[in-house]
Design a protein around this motif. Structure first.
Motif, PDB file in Angstrom:
ATOM      1  N   TRP A   6      13.287   7.844   1.035  1.00  0.00           N
ATOM      2  CA  TRP A   6      14.271   6.934   0.449  1.00  0.00           C
ATOM      3  C   TRP A   6      13.787   5.500   0.408  1.00  0.00           C
ATOM      4  N   ARG A   7      12.830   5.143   1.259  1.00  0.00           N
ATOM      5  CA  ARG A   7      12.279   3.788   1.215  1.00  0.00           C
ATOM      6  C   ARG A   7      10.962   3.762   0.456  1.00  0.00           C
ATOM      7  N   ASN A   8      10.686   4.831  -0.295  1.00  0.00           N
ATOM      8  CA  ASN A   8       9.488   4.909  -1.125  1.00  0.00           C
ATOM      9  C   ASN A   8       8.205   4.722  -0.326  1.00  0.00           C
ATOM     10  N   HIS A   9       8.099   5.434   0.777  1.00  0.00           N
ATOM     11  CA  HIS A   9       6.892   5.389   1.596  1.00  0.00           C
ATOM     12  C   HIS A   9       6.172   6.729   1.467  1.00  0.00           C
ATOM     13  N   HIS A  18     -15.237  17.589  10.050  1.00  0.00           N
ATOM     14  CA  HIS A  18     -16.127  16.454  10.322  1.00  0.00           C
ATOM     15  C   HIS A  18     -15.457  15.089  10.172  1.00  0.00           C
ATOM     16  N   GLY A  19     -14.150  15.078   9.978  1.00  0.00           N
ATOM     17  CA  GLY A  19     -13.467  13.801   9.864  1.00  0.00           C
ATOM     18  C   GLY A  19     -12.102  13.952   9.230  1.00  0.00           C
ATOM     19  N   SER A  20     -11.540  12.843   8.817  1.00  0.00           N
ATOM     20  CA  SER A  20     -10.212  12.870   8.205  1.00  0.00           C
ATOM     21  C   SER A  20     -10.088  11.750   7.183  1.00  0.00           C
ATOM     22  N   ALA A  21      -9.123  11.922   6.285  1.00  0.00           N
ATOM     23  CA  ALA A  21      -8.820  10.919   5.267  1.00  0.00           C
ATOM     24  C   ALA A  21      -7.318  10.686   5.285  1.00  0.00           C
ATOM     25  N   HIS A  22      -6.911   9.428   5.100  1.00  0.00           N
ATOM     26  CA  HIS A  22      -5.507   9.063   5.202  1.00  0.00           C
ATOM     27  C   HIS A  22      -5.143   8.069   4.110  1.00  0.00           C
ATOM     28  N   ILE A  23      -4.009   8.307   3.448  1.00  0.00           N
ATOM     29  CA  ILE A  23      -3.477   7.371   2.459  1.00  0.00           C
ATOM     30  C   ILE A  23      -2.122   6.911   2.965  1.00  0.00           C
ATOM     31  N   GLN A  24      -1.898   5.612   2.894  1.00  0.00           N
ATOM     32  CA  GLN A  24      -0.598   5.055   3.262  1.00  0.00           C
ATOM     33  C   GLN A  24      -0.065   4.274   2.079  1.00  0.00           C
ATOM     34  N   SER A  25       1.057   4.718   1.558  1.00  0.00           N
ATOM     35  CA  SER A  25       1.785   4.096   0.468  1.00  0.00           C
ATOM     36  C   SER A  25       1.042   4.236  -0.855  1.00  0.00           C
ATOM     37  N   LEU A  26       1.709   3.849  -1.927  1.00  0.00           N
ATOM     38  CA  LEU A  26       1.132   3.857  -3.264  1.00  0.00           C
ATOM     39  C   LEU A  26       1.288   2.474  -3.869  1.00  0.00           C
ATOM     40  N   CYS A  27       0.414   2.125  -4.772  1.00  0.00           N
ATOM     41  CA  CYS A  27       0.424   0.778  -5.356  1.00  0.00           C
ATOM     42  C   CYS A  27       1.762   0.416  -5.977  1.00  0.00           C
ATOM     43  N   LYS A  28       2.494   1.410  -6.462  1.00  0.00           N
ATOM     44  CA  LYS A  28       3.766   1.100  -7.103  1.00  0.00           C
ATOM     45  C   LYS A  28       4.764   0.495  -6.121  1.00  0.00           C
TER      46      LYS A  28
END
Length: 103
Positions: A6-9, A18-28
């Motif tokens: 609801w808070r657009n997160h 061998h590791g990890s990848a993380h995305i936080q939020s979107l440019c919009k």
């Protein structure tokens, strides 16, 4: 992974051997951060690289134009693409679990 809050997160965490990848939020919705961590064996704090991107929403105008065209043309829509995607993801999940001996 979260798809809509609801808070657009938005968050996406991909964990691998061998590791990890993380995305936080979107440019919009504000700054978007991509973090890559490399696993340290046998243990230790992983080195981390983070890139932050701040820009206007790159998709809004195209999404709105597409939506408006659908509305103006009276296009009929259904859930067939969503159902197909669900089936593919369910099959891939079952194959991955079976390969790990957990299926």
């Amino acid at each position: 992974m979260t798809l809509l809050m609801w808070r657009n997160h938005f968050t996406c965490d991909i964990l691998a051997e061998h590791g990890s990848a993380h995305i936080q939020s979107l440019c919009k919705w504000g700054p978007s951060a991509f973090t890559k961590r490399s696993r340290v064996l046998p243990s230790g704090r992983p080195p981390e690289e983070t890139q932050t991107l701040v820009q206007d929403d790159p998709t809004w105008a195209l999404e709105y134009a597409h939506f408006k065209t659908l509305c103006l043309s009276g296009a009929k829509t259904d859930l067939s693409n969503d159902i197909w995607l669900h089936r593919v993801l369910r099959r891939l999940s079952a194959e991955a679990m079976a390969a790990k001996g957990q299926g």
